[in-house]
Design an enzyme around this catalytic site. Sequence first.
Site, PDB file in Angstrom:
ATOM      1  N   THR A 117     -84.212  44.010  16.247  1.00 35.55           N
ATOM      2  CA  THR A 117     -85.279  43.434  17.077  1.00 35.55           C
ATOM      3  C   THR A 117     -86.601  43.383  16.337  1.00 35.55           C
ATOM      4  O   THR A 117     -87.357  42.413  16.459  1.00 35.55           O
ATOM      5  CB  THR A 117     -85.438  44.260  18.370  1.00 35.55           C
ATOM      6  OG1 THR A 117     -84.233  44.180  19.127  1.00 35.55           O
ATOM      7  CG2 THR A 117     -86.594  43.741  19.209  1.00 35.55           C
ATOM      8  N   SER A 161     -78.163  44.774  15.283  1.00 32.62           N
ATOM      9  CA  SER A 161     -77.456  46.031  15.018  1.00 32.62           C
ATOM     10  C   SER A 161     -76.095  46.101  15.704  1.00 32.62           C
ATOM     11  O   SER A 161     -75.255  46.926  15.330  1.00 32.62           O
ATOM     12  CB  SER A 161     -78.308  47.235  15.423  1.00 32.62           C
ATOM     13  OG  SER A 161     -78.420  47.354  16.822  1.00 32.62           O
ATOM     14  N   THR A 211     -82.083  48.813  17.365  1.00 28.66           N
ATOM     15  CA  THR A 211     -82.013  50.079  18.104  1.00 28.66           C
ATOM     16  C   THR A 211     -80.645  50.364  18.709  1.00 28.66           C
ATOM     17  O   THR A 211     -80.287  51.528  18.915  1.00 28.66           O
ATOM     18  CB  THR A 211     -83.057  50.105  19.236  1.00 28.66           C
ATOM     19  OG1 THR A 211     -82.814  49.021  20.135  1.00 28.66           O
ATOM     20  CG2 THR A 211     -84.467  50.006  18.679  1.00 28.66           C
ATOM     21  N   ASP A 212     -79.849  49.331  19.005  1.00 29.26           N
ATOM     22  CA  ASP A 212     -78.623  49.552  19.775  1.00 29.26           C
ATOM     23  C   ASP A 212     -77.635  50.479  19.080  1.00 29.26           C
ATOM     24  O   ASP A 212     -76.957  51.278  19.733  1.00 29.26           O
ATOM     25  CB  ASP A 212     -77.945  48.217  20.105  1.00 29.26           C
ATOM     26  CG  ASP A 212     -78.659  47.463  21.209  1.00 29.26           C
ATOM     27  OD1 ASP A 212     -79.552  48.058  21.844  1.00 29.26           O
ATOM     28  OD2 ASP A 212     -78.332  46.293  21.449  1.00 29.26           O
TER      29      ASP A 212
END
Length: 331
Positions: free
Chosen positions: A12, A54, A86-87
């Site tokens: 992101t 990710s 971030t995932d």
Amino acid sequence: MKKILLLTTGGTIASSPTEHGLAPDVDSGRLFSLLGGITENYEVTTRDILHLDSSNIQPEEWKYIARCIYEELSRGYDGMVVTHGTDTMGYTSAILSFMLQNLPIPVVLTGSQLPILHPLTDGLENLRCAFAMAASGVPGVFLAFNRKVILGTRAVKVRTTGFDAFESVNCQPAAVIDSGGLEINPMVLTAPSGPCVLRDHLCSDIFLIKLTPGLNPQIFDMLLEMDYRGIVIEAFGAGGLHFIRRDLISKLQRIIDRGIAVVVCSQCLYERSDFSIYETGRLALEKGVIQGFDMTTEAAVTKLMWALGQTESLEEIRQIFSTNLVGEITL
């Protein structure tokens, strides 16, 4: 000034709007140009290594990122910052911790919930904290987010949109950033015990099961047919598995007898599993399951992938899981 290497992988933080939604397209040079005063105190080198959401970062990418970091160690950097979506950042920070043990410098992963080009982005603050940790001289893999620095094996994403997206589970943060600056917590750090080595052999044939009441034990027969080599089970509470009517315990014994490693931890995010408390847990231990204690799911899954990449011996894997390698477990 401290020499810092900025490695970018997408996510992101490097995304821009497209007709199909956000997609990573901001390269390391442009990202660096947006940092402004953040980098005035550092000598920064940038390098693009991936341009991926990710969700698409998988074991093959983990190995590539680890190799990139390892190869750059000889260039005399004081620390490295890795931007990442971030995932799956919690999984990546954990597996890098296992593959790159005894790192001599800080390697700090970070990202953001809003793209770096967004006027309200949290990316600049996260990068500011990541650079500070990378320049700290404290060796290891860390994740910096929302003014917290977390051990790579203890970071869990707990919010989908909030800026406080990550928590340090069952362990105090490695550092916090407040009016006193970067406050390091030495109690949770692990010191290098030898030279840094790259051990990037992994086995991705791991299956994660969240136990639900009434789960059909035949699912394990299916996993046998699919040639999985390891299973991580999120059990109830401190380690409960049902064995009345639907006997999971006996099925697990068959699985283990076939040479498949079974690690069981708790569905509860906080505190440890303890299979010595209840009858169900003791039965599971008798059949040969491996306790996860207070490990996060991310750490348990990646440690099992890494352990199976090092050895096929269940006894050696059991020994690996009874050892705290990089702060992932409290024994």
